[in-house]
Design a protein around this motif. Structure first.
Motif, PDB file in Angstrom:
ATOM      1  N   ALA A  98       0.792  -1.240   0.000  1.00 53.39           N
ATOM      2  CA  ALA A  98       0.000   0.000   0.000  1.00 53.39           C
ATOM      3  C   ALA A  98       0.815   1.276   0.000  1.00 53.39           C
ATOM      4  CB  ALA A  98      -0.937  -0.009   1.202  1.00 53.39           C
ATOM      5  N   SER A  99       2.092   1.180  -0.369  1.00 53.86           N
ATOM      6  CA  SER A  99       2.829   2.431  -0.537  1.00 53.86           C
ATOM      7  C   SER A  99       2.512   3.012  -1.905  1.00 53.86           C
ATOM      8  CB  SER A  99       4.342   2.193  -0.462  1.00 53.86           C
ATOM      9  OG  SER A  99       5.016   3.397  -0.782  1.00 53.86           O
ATOM     10  N   PRO A 100       2.488   4.337  -2.010  1.00 53.33           N
ATOM     11  CA  PRO A 100       2.419   4.906  -3.359  1.00 53.33           C
ATOM     12  C   PRO A 100       3.740   4.730  -4.114  1.00 53.33           C
ATOM     13  CG  PRO A 100       2.367   6.645  -1.676  1.00 53.33           C
ATOM     14  CD  PRO A 100       2.402   5.339  -0.947  1.00 53.33           C
ATOM     15  N   ARG A 101       4.826   4.359  -3.386  1.00 48.72           N
ATOM     16  CA  ARG A 101       6.150   4.222  -4.023  1.00 48.72           C
ATOM     17  C   ARG A 101       6.441   2.767  -4.366  1.00 48.72           C
ATOM     18  NH1 ARG A 101      10.554   7.809  -0.732  1.00 48.72           N
ATOM     19  NH2 ARG A 101      10.313   6.258   0.911  1.00 48.72           N
ATOM     20  N   ARG A 102       6.359   2.432  -5.672  1.00 52.55           N
ATOM     21  CA  ARG A 102       6.759   1.090  -6.093  1.00 52.55           C
ATOM     22  C   ARG A 102       8.261   0.936  -5.820  1.00 52.55           C
ATOM     23  NH1 ARG A 102       3.858  -1.783  -9.773  1.00 52.55           N
ATOM     24  NH2 ARG A 102       2.975   0.077 -10.699  1.00 52.55           N
ATOM     25  N   GLY A 127       9.589   1.003  -3.086  1.00 54.78           N
ATOM     26  CA  GLY A 127       9.948   1.735  -1.872  1.00 54.78           C
ATOM     27  C   GLY A 127      10.262   0.739  -0.764  1.00 54.78           C
ATOM     28  N   ASN A 128      10.323   1.241   0.460  1.00 58.06           N
ATOM     29  CA  ASN A 128      10.800   0.398   1.563  1.00 58.06           C
ATOM     30  C   ASN A 128       9.817  -0.710   1.935  1.00 58.06           C
ATOM     31  OD1 ASN A 128      13.261   1.811   1.801  1.00 58.06           O
ATOM     32  ND2 ASN A 128      12.145   3.492   2.772  1.00 58.06           N
ATOM     33  N   SER A 129       8.550  -0.360   2.121  1.00 51.87           N
ATOM     34  CA  SER A 129       7.582  -1.408   2.492  1.00 51.87           C
ATOM     35  C   SER A 129       7.347  -2.359   1.321  1.00 51.87           C
ATOM     36  CB  SER A 129       6.260  -0.787   2.967  1.00 51.87           C
ATOM     37  OG  SER A 129       5.719   0.067   1.979  1.00 51.87           O
ATOM     38  N   ASP A 130       7.417  -1.833   0.096  1.00 55.30           N
ATOM     39  CA  ASP A 130       7.225  -2.697  -1.077  1.00 55.30           C
ATOM     40  C   ASP A 130       8.423  -3.648  -1.241  1.00 55.30           C
ATOM     41  OD1 ASP A 130       5.556  -3.399  -3.320  1.00 55.30           O
ATOM     42  OD2 ASP A 130       6.999  -2.402  -4.632  1.00 55.30           O
ATOM     43  N   PRO A 188       3.666   2.058   4.302  1.00 55.26           N
ATOM     44  CA  PRO A 188       4.531   3.039   4.961  1.00 55.26           C
ATOM     45  C   PRO A 188       3.773   3.631   6.150  1.00 55.26           C
ATOM     46  CG  PRO A 188       3.565   3.991   2.977  1.00 55.26           C
ATOM     47  CD  PRO A 188       3.098   2.552   3.043  1.00 55.26           C
ATOM     48  N   VAL A 189       4.501   4.095   7.144  1.00 55.08           N
ATOM     49  CA  VAL A 189       3.858   4.820   8.243  1.00 55.08           C
ATOM     50  C   VAL A 189       3.686   6.271   7.801  1.00 55.08           C
ATOM     51  CG1 VAL A 189       4.173   5.665  10.612  1.00 55.08           C
ATOM     52  CG2 VAL A 189       4.763   3.290  10.031  1.00 55.08           C
ATOM     53  N   TYR A 190       2.457   6.703   7.758  1.00 51.93           N
ATOM     54  CA  TYR A 190       2.136   8.091   7.399  1.00 51.93           C
ATOM     55  C   TYR A 190       1.429   8.721   8.603  1.00 51.93           C
ATOM     56  CZ  TYR A 190       3.087   7.869   2.290  1.00 51.93           C
ATOM     57  OH  TYR A 190       3.670   7.790   1.045  1.00 51.93           O
ATOM     58  N   LEU A 207       5.697  -2.777   7.985  1.00 57.55           N
ATOM     59  CA  LEU A 207       5.673  -1.315   8.041  1.00 57.55           C
ATOM     60  C   LEU A 207       7.048  -0.749   7.743  1.00 57.55           C
ATOM     61  CD1 LEU A 207       3.977  -2.441  10.776  1.00 57.55           C
ATOM     62  CD2 LEU A 207       3.314  -0.072  10.700  1.00 57.55           C
ATOM     63  N   SER A 208       7.064   0.452   7.196  1.00 50.44           N
ATOM     64  CA  SER A 208       8.339   1.163   7.090  1.00 50.44           C
ATOM     65  C   SER A 208       8.110   2.593   7.552  1.00 50.44           C
ATOM     66  CB  SER A 208       8.874   1.132   5.663  1.00 50.44           C
ATOM     67  OG  SER A 208       7.919   1.631   4.773  1.00 50.44           O
ATOM     68  N   ALA A 209       9.142   3.122   8.235  1.00 51.33           N
ATOM     69  CA  ALA A 209       9.031   4.481   8.782  1.00 51.33           C
ATOM     70  C   ALA A 209      10.410   5.092   8.946  1.00 51.33           C
ATOM     71  CB  ALA A 209       8.337   4.445  10.146  1.00 51.33           C
ATOM     72  N   VAL A 259      14.027   4.301   8.136  1.00 53.14           N
ATOM     73  CA  VAL A 259      14.276   4.419   6.696  1.00 53.14           C
ATOM     74  C   VAL A 259      13.383   5.502   6.082  1.00 53.14           C
ATOM     75  CG1 VAL A 259      15.200   2.118   6.283  1.00 53.14           C
ATOM     76  CG2 VAL A 259      12.726   2.411   6.288  1.00 53.14           C
ATOM     77  N   LEU A 260      14.024   6.494   5.492  1.00 57.17           N
ATOM     78  CA  LEU A 260      13.267   7.579   4.870  1.00 57.17           C
ATOM     79  C   LEU A 260      13.252   7.434   3.340  1.00 57.17           C
ATOM     80  CD1 LEU A 260      11.716  10.265   5.178  1.00 57.17           C
ATOM     81  CD2 LEU A 260      13.922  11.441   5.094  1.00 57.17           C
ATOM     82  N   ASP A 261      14.419   7.412   2.735  1.00 61.83           N
ATOM     83  CA  ASP A 261      14.478   7.360   1.269  1.00 61.83           C
ATOM     84  C   ASP A 261      14.131   5.970   0.751  1.00 61.83           C
ATOM     85  OD1 ASP A 261      15.300   9.982   1.320  1.00 61.83           O
ATOM     86  OD2 ASP A 261      17.434   9.459   1.282  1.00 61.83           O
TER      87      ASP A 261
HETATM   88  C1  LIG Z   1       3.008  11.814   3.916  1.00 59.11           C
HETATM   89  C2  LIG Z   1       4.101  11.163   4.697  1.00 59.11           C
HETATM   90  C3  LIG Z   1       3.945  11.009   6.053  1.00 59.11           C
HETATM   91  C4  LIG Z   1       4.940  10.381   6.807  1.00 59.11           C
HETATM   92  N1  LIG Z   1       4.743  10.233   8.146  1.00 59.11           N
HETATM   93  C5  LIG Z   1       5.703   9.603   8.866  1.00 59.11           C
HETATM   94  C6  LIG Z   1       5.519   9.406  10.249  1.00 59.11           C
HETATM   95  O1  LIG Z   1       4.509   9.776  10.839  1.00 59.11           O
HETATM   96  N2  LIG Z   1       6.523   8.795  10.938  1.00 59.11           N
HETATM   97  C7  LIG Z   1       7.668   8.349  10.328  1.00 59.11           C
HETATM   98  O2  LIG Z   1       8.522   7.788  11.001  1.00 59.11           O
HETATM   99  N3  LIG Z   1       7.849   8.493   9.012  1.00 59.11           N
HETATM  100  C8  LIG Z   1       6.903   9.118   8.266  1.00 59.11           C
HETATM  101  N4  LIG Z   1       7.066   9.272   6.916  1.00 59.11           N
HETATM  102  C9  LIG Z   1       8.256   8.653   6.273  1.00 59.11           C
HETATM  103  C10 LIG Z   1       7.904   7.299   5.669  1.00 59.11           C
HETATM  104  O3  LIG Z   1       7.219   6.478   6.583  1.00 59.11           O
HETATM  105  C11 LIG Z   1       9.204   6.580   5.239  1.00 59.11           C
HETATM  106  O4  LIG Z   1       9.841   7.316   4.232  1.00 59.11           O
HETATM  107  C12 LIG Z   1       8.916   5.165   4.775  1.00 59.11           C
HETATM  108  O5  LIG Z   1      10.134   4.456   4.646  1.00 59.11           O
HETATM  109  C13 LIG Z   1       8.163   5.169   3.449  1.00 59.11           C
HETATM  110  O6  LIG Z   1       7.891   3.842   3.062  1.00 59.11           O
HETATM  111  P1  LIG Z   1       7.740   3.458   1.505  1.00 59.11           P
HETATM  112  O7  LIG Z   1       9.128   3.624   0.886  1.00 59.11           O
HETATM  113  O8  LIG Z   1       7.274   2.064   1.537  1.00 59.11           O
HETATM  114  O9  LIG Z   1       6.757   4.401   0.906  1.00 59.11           O
HETATM  115  C14 LIG Z   1       6.109   9.909   6.156  1.00 59.11           C
HETATM  116  C15 LIG Z   1       6.259  10.070   4.768  1.00 59.11           C
HETATM  117  C16 LIG Z   1       5.262  10.692   4.044  1.00 59.11           C
HETATM  118  C17 LIG Z   1       5.423  10.852   2.547  1.00 59.11           C
END
Ligand SMILES: Cc1cc2nc3c(=O)[nH]c(=O)nc-3n(C[C@H](O)[C@H](O)[C@H](O)COP(=O)(O)O)c2cc1C
Length: 180
Positions: free
Chosen positions: A10-14, A16-19, A85-87, A118-120, A157-159
């Motif tokens: 369910a990430s918008p990023r194919r 990405g970290n959770s994917d 991802p954690v949003y 989850l990824s965050a 993990v952010l990027d």
């Molecule tokens: C809209 C948005 C909200 C986010 N909120 C959080 C958050 O509340 N806590 C956190 O640790 N990271 C937060 N992040 C960072 C993402 O969780 C992190 O980059 C994650 O690895 C993304 O996973 P993905 O690559 O699967 O999309 C947020 C990112 C975005 C774009």
């Protein structure tokens, strides 16, 4: 024989970290002989639940989009993997929209095993637990006889791609390898 496993990414990023964690999970699940299908939610058309309640009687949704097909796959699966991802300390909008749209059939999604991924950016599992609680509000509180089997935390993990340098990749593979 193996189990029927459905992975909902369910990430918008194919890629990405959770994917990426989902893909490692899938590799492990296939290596142990399971039948695995992944749905990348962004590829699907999934409208918001409009709360009309018609499905309480009909068990069908009035909205005609890809959700009917996904609900069929969820119903057939032994194991459902929900990756997000954690949003803002919850799940992504894509994941929450999917959960809401299970309303026509959720009482019939019985005896399912669940894994959560989850990824965050955050490194605190305690704070990530708010997103886990959203998953549990669905699986544990609403579905009959669901079983939570495991959680993969992609923490710090952010990027996109940063997850590849963390132990969570092996944890995802190993957790799925144990599914028999
Ligand atoms: C809209 C948005 C909200 C986010 N909120 C959080 C958050 O509340 N806590 C956190 O640790 N990271 C937060 N992040 C960072 C993402 O969780 C992190 O980059 C994650 O690895 C993304 O996973 P993905 O690559 O699967 O999309 C947020 C990112 C975005 C774009």
């Amino acid at each position: 024989m193996g189990k029927k496993i459905l992975v909902l990414s369910a990430s918008p990023r194919r890629h990405g970290n959770s994917d990426s964690l989902s893909d490692e999970f899938i590799r492990g699940a296939k290596d142990s002989g399971n039948d695995v299908e992944k749905i990348f939610l962004r590829d699907k058309r999934i409208e918001y639940c409009n709360g009309c309640g018609a499905c309480l009687k009909t068990h069908k949704c009035v909205i005609k989009d890809d959700m009917e097909e996904i609900l069929g796959k969820m119903s057939n699966a032994d194991v459902i993997v929900m990756a997000t991802p954690v949003y803002f300390y919850s799940v992504s909008a894509q994941m929450k929209t999917l959960i809401d749209r299970t309303y026509p059939v959720f009482k019939n999604l019985k005896n399912k095993e669940f894994y959560f991924i989850l990824s965050a950016e955050d490194t605190s599992k305690e704070r990530m637990s708010r997103a886990i609680e959203t998953f549990r509000g669905f699986s544990e509180y609403c579905l009959p006889n669901s079983h939570e089997m495991g959680i993969i935390y992609g923490a710090g993990v952010l990027d996109a791609g940063a997850i590849k340098d963390t132990p969570a990749m092996k944890e995802a593979y190993d957790m799925a390898l144990a599914i028999k």
